[in-house]
Motif scaffolding. Structure first.
Motif, PDB file in Angstrom:
ATOM      1  N   LYS A   1      27.122  68.234  40.161  1.00 38.11           N
ATOM      2  CA  LYS A   1      25.921  67.592  39.630  1.00 38.11           C
ATOM      3  C   LYS A   1      26.138  67.391  38.134  1.00 38.11           C
ATOM      4  N   ASN A   2      26.643  66.239  37.811  1.00 37.47           N
ATOM      5  CA  ASN A   2      26.988  65.837  36.462  1.00 37.47           C
ATOM      6  C   ASN A   2      26.853  64.324  36.446  1.00 37.47           C
ATOM      7  N   GLY A   3      27.222  63.671  35.390  1.00 36.49           N
ATOM      8  CA  GLY A   3      27.058  62.224  35.304  1.00 36.49           C
ATOM      9  C   GLY A   3      26.233  61.862  34.093  1.00 36.49           C
ATOM     10  N   SER A   4      25.860  60.590  34.008  1.00 32.60           N
ATOM     11  CA  SER A   4      25.186  60.140  32.784  1.00 32.60           C
ATOM     12  C   SER A   4      23.839  60.813  32.567  1.00 32.60           C
ATOM     13  N   CYS A   5      23.189  61.299  33.642  1.00 32.73           N
ATOM     14  CA  CYS A   5      21.881  61.944  33.453  1.00 32.73           C
ATOM     15  C   CYS A   5      21.978  63.176  32.566  1.00 32.73           C
ATOM     16  N   THR A   6      23.187  63.738  32.423  1.00 37.93           N
ATOM     17  CA  THR A   6      23.375  64.944  31.603  1.00 37.93           C
ATOM     18  C   THR A   6      23.785  64.609  30.170  1.00 37.93           C
ATOM     19  N   GLU A   7      23.918  63.317  29.845  1.00 40.77           N
ATOM     20  CA  GLU A   7      24.538  62.926  28.579  1.00 40.77           C
ATOM     21  C   GLU A   7      23.527  62.538  27.497  1.00 40.77           C
ATOM     22  N   THR A   8      23.640  63.185  26.349  1.00 44.24           N
ATOM     23  CA  THR A   8      22.951  62.720  25.153  1.00 44.24           C
ATOM     24  C   THR A   8      23.765  61.563  24.569  1.00 44.24           C
TER      25      THR A   8
ATOM     26  N   SER B   1      18.333  47.990  30.882  1.00 48.14           N
ATOM     27  CA  SER B   1      18.434  49.440  30.827  1.00 48.14           C
ATOM     28  C   SER B   1      17.827  49.991  29.536  1.00 48.14           C
ATOM     29  N   ARG B   2      18.072  49.304  28.433  1.00 46.24           N
ATOM     30  CA  ARG B   2      17.515  49.772  27.157  1.00 46.24           C
ATOM     31  C   ARG B   2      15.990  49.654  27.139  1.00 46.24           C
ATOM     32  N   HIS B   3      15.460  48.602  27.734  1.00 42.61           N
ATOM     33  CA  HIS B   3      14.004  48.446  27.775  1.00 42.61           C
ATOM     34  C   HIS B   3      13.372  49.433  28.761  1.00 42.61           C
ATOM     35  N   MET B   4      14.034  49.675  29.875  1.00 39.32           N
ATOM     36  CA  MET B   4      13.484  50.558  30.908  1.00 39.32           C
ATOM     37  C   MET B   4      13.461  52.018  30.490  1.00 39.32           C
ATOM     38  N   TRP B   5      14.526  52.464  29.814  1.00 41.54           N
ATOM     39  CA  TRP B   5      14.692  53.906  29.598  1.00 41.54           C
ATOM     40  C   TRP B   5      14.522  54.328  28.142  1.00 41.54           C
ATOM     41  N   GLY B   6      14.438  53.373  27.241  1.00 41.96           N
ATOM     42  CA  GLY B   6      14.117  53.681  25.849  1.00 41.96           C
ATOM     43  C   GLY B   6      15.047  54.699  25.215  1.00 41.96           C
ATOM     44  N   GLU B   7      14.481  55.731  24.619  1.00 41.95           N
ATOM     45  CA  GLU B   7      15.278  56.725  23.888  1.00 41.95           C
ATOM     46  C   GLU B   7      16.192  57.536  24.811  1.00 41.95           C
ATOM     47  N   ASN B   8      15.938  57.483  26.114  1.00 48.78           N
ATOM     48  CA  ASN B   8      16.790  58.192  27.069  1.00 48.78           C
ATOM     49  C   ASN B   8      17.743  57.243  27.801  1.00 48.78           C
ATOM     50  N   TYR B   9      18.026  56.122  27.179  1.00 51.57           N
ATOM     51  CA  TYR B   9      18.936  55.120  27.745  1.00 51.57           C
ATOM     52  C   TYR B   9      20.269  55.722  28.182  1.00 51.57           C
TER      53      TYR B   9
ATOM     54  N   LYS C   1      18.899  75.272  31.974  1.00 51.98           N
ATOM     55  CA  LYS C   1      19.397  75.576  30.628  1.00 51.98           C
ATOM     56  C   LYS C   1      19.452  74.329  29.755  1.00 51.98           C
ATOM     57  N   TRP C   2      19.845  73.221  30.365  1.00 58.73           N
ATOM     58  CA  TRP C   2      19.957  71.943  29.642  1.00 58.73           C
ATOM     59  C   TRP C   2      19.215  70.874  30.445  1.00 58.73           C
ATOM     60  N   PRO C   3      17.893  70.879  30.426  1.00 61.07           N
ATOM     61  CA  PRO C   3      17.120  69.987  31.304  1.00 61.07           C
ATOM     62  C   PRO C   3      17.294  68.509  30.964  1.00 61.07           C
ATOM     63  N   VAL C   4      17.229  67.706  32.012  1.00 62.39           N
ATOM     64  CA  VAL C   4      17.220  66.255  31.836  1.00 62.39           C
ATOM     65  C   VAL C   4      15.810  65.863  31.406  1.00 62.39           C
ATOM     66  N   PRO C   5      15.654  65.190  30.266  1.00 62.86           N
ATOM     67  CA  PRO C   5      14.301  64.824  29.809  1.00 62.86           C
ATOM     68  C   PRO C   5      13.644  63.837  30.768  1.00 62.86           C
ATOM     69  N   GLU C   6      12.344  63.973  30.916  1.00 61.51           N
ATOM     70  CA  GLU C   6      11.614  63.034  31.760  1.00 61.51           C
ATOM     71  C   GLU C   6      11.574  61.665  31.080  1.00 61.51           C
TER      72      GLU C   6
END
Length: 454
Positions: free
Chosen positions: A56-63, A169-177, A244-249
């Motif tokens: 369970k990794n991938g872009s959802c874990t990436e700042t 993608s940038r419009h849909m997800w904003g700061e969490n793009y 420990k490192w939650p994915v932001p909503e």
């Protein structure tokens, strides 16, 4: 000559026999003491075995500063490790074991797999163990792979619709793009270091955040025993990395968001409407309804297709829902007839406004869609190596149980469920709306005069 009704009844009877085998009898599961989940799919059709491990990794874990590095990590899996100190020795072992190897990175999972002769199963398991547990991230390997992954990114950018997808993608997800941007960012990929790779490993590459799928011509008990022998010493993290490192909503869309993309890469215009849809944490029934609705309106005989394609307003028109644990997106992409862009746009809005009407979908369409989705599930199980990828995806983004009971729950979907889904996520809900045109069309069509929220 027998009637079509006879063949329909016969087909349904045969399909119901296939359904009666659910939950699937050839899937066996076990969890090791360290938390590693083992799934064994027994299929002796051909003397091959696919070994797949997924995390369970991938872009959802990436700042932002890590965006694209899960994908880079995937590439480095096939490089130096403790037992194979350089690429040449790693590649030589692949050839010795007659392995076909590959991997994929998505938003919520990274999976690695080897397909090899069944007689080399044990050696393949040891080889997989070396790669997943003991990577070295050698500087020479990273220098090469940084460029290779960046070149892959560049190929993506050459797609005619890349600019529209990127803007959406940038419009849909904003700061969490970054959490939805699997391919990453050029500067992050090119500047990646071994220390950053180690950081990813130390957060997510643990047995209690992984699944091992063993699929093919294998004895079930032997598969479990070898998994225990080889992977049982892999120490667990002892905690959920997503706590420990939650994915932001993802922040809900608050208003309709229109944007125009000017691009010379595509001569065809495109419209793209997108909504935040259901996810597998908060609305599992909604995910089934989304699948059924999308399949119905994408059929050639649907009201949507007739209104947009058969009328000549558009060349293509497709609705899609992508099942995810963290906000599944709903999209409606249309390629208008270049001479009828404004009329097509108005008809798209009209169709969306009709989607929750009780008479928009027929009973026959609803039942046929559920049947077609069930058939699709059966077909996807026909190639065992592909089946392993399917299981690892659902393990990460929903659960194995979600997948095993998919057809059963799919068949519970009613017209009311479909209407409720549209009203909860689409009808009168904020959306992102993009239009992509080349510069000549922008001057001719003047989209800024009509393509906006009223």
């Amino acid at each position: 000559m027998r009637s079509s009704l006879f063949f329909t009844a016969l087909f349904t009877m045969c399909l119901n026999v296939a359904f009666s085998q659910q939950p699937l009898k050839n899937i066996h599961s076990k969890k090791l003491a360290n938390g590693l989940e083992i799934l064994v799919i027994q299929d002796s059709t051909v003397p091959l075995v696919t070994l797949e491990i997924a995390c369970k990794n991938g872009s959802c874990t990436e700042t932002d500063e890590y965006n694209g590095l899960s994908h880079l990590y995937e590439h480095l899996f096939f490089k130096a490790n403790k037992d194979y100190p350089n690429y040449d020795s790693f590649n030589a072992r692949i050839n010795e074991l007659d392995i076909h190897a590959n991997a994929t990175t998505r938003e919520e999972v990274v999976n690695y797999f080897f397909t090899l002769p069944a007689e080399k199963f044990k050696q393949g398991m040891k080889f997989m163990n070396s790669a997943i547990r003991f990577p070295r991230f050698a500087k020479a390997d990273m220098k090469n792979e940084n460029e290779i992954v960046n070149a892959e990114f560049t190929r993506h950018e050459s797609s005619p619709i890349f600019a529209l997808i990127e803007a959406n993608s940038r419009h849909m997800w904003g700061e969490n793009y970054s959490r939805k941007n699997v391919i990453g960012r050029h500067e992050v990929i090119l500047s990646a270091t071994p220390a950053k790779m180690d950081s990813i490993k130390n957060k997510y590459y643990w047995p209690d955040n992984s699944v091992l799928v063993i699929a093919g011509d294998i004895n079930v008990e032997e598969a479990f025993q070898q998994a225990e022998n080889i992977f049982g010493s892999w120490k667990s993290l002892g905690a959920d990395p997503f706590q420990k490192w939650p994915v932001p909503e993802f922040k809900p869309l608050r208003a309709n968001d229109y944007y125009i993309v000017e691009s010379q890469h595509s001569q065809n215009p495109y419209l793209l409407f997108s909504w935040h849809g259901p996810d597998t944490r908060g609305d599992i029934p909604g995910t089934y309804a989304a699948d059924v609705f999308s399949l119905i309106v994408n059929q050639n005989g649907s009201k949507m297709k007739k209104a947009l394609i058969n009328s000549g307003l558009a060349q293509t028109a497709d609705v899609n829902y992508y099942t995810q644990k963290y906000t599944g997106p709903i999209s409606f992409m249309v390629s208008p007839n270049p001479d009828k862009i404004e009329a097509c746009y108005q008809e798209v809005l009209r169709q969306i406004s009709l989607w929750d009407r009780e008479d928009y979908l027929s009973d026959a369409q609803i039942e046929r869609a559920k049947r077609l989705l069930s058939i699709k599930q059966i077909r996807e199980r026909e190639v065992t190596s592909d089946y392993s990828h399917l299981l690892s995806f659902w393990w990460a983004s929903a659960s194995v149980d979600y997948y095993l009971h998919y057809e059963e729950n799919l068949n519970k979907i009613t017209r009311k469920d479909l209407v409720d889904y549209i009203r909860k996520y689409i009808r009168d809900k904020p959306y992102c709306a993009g239009m992509m045109l080349n510069s000549e069309s922008v001057s001719k069509v003047k989209p800024q005069e009509f393509f906006h929220s009223k």
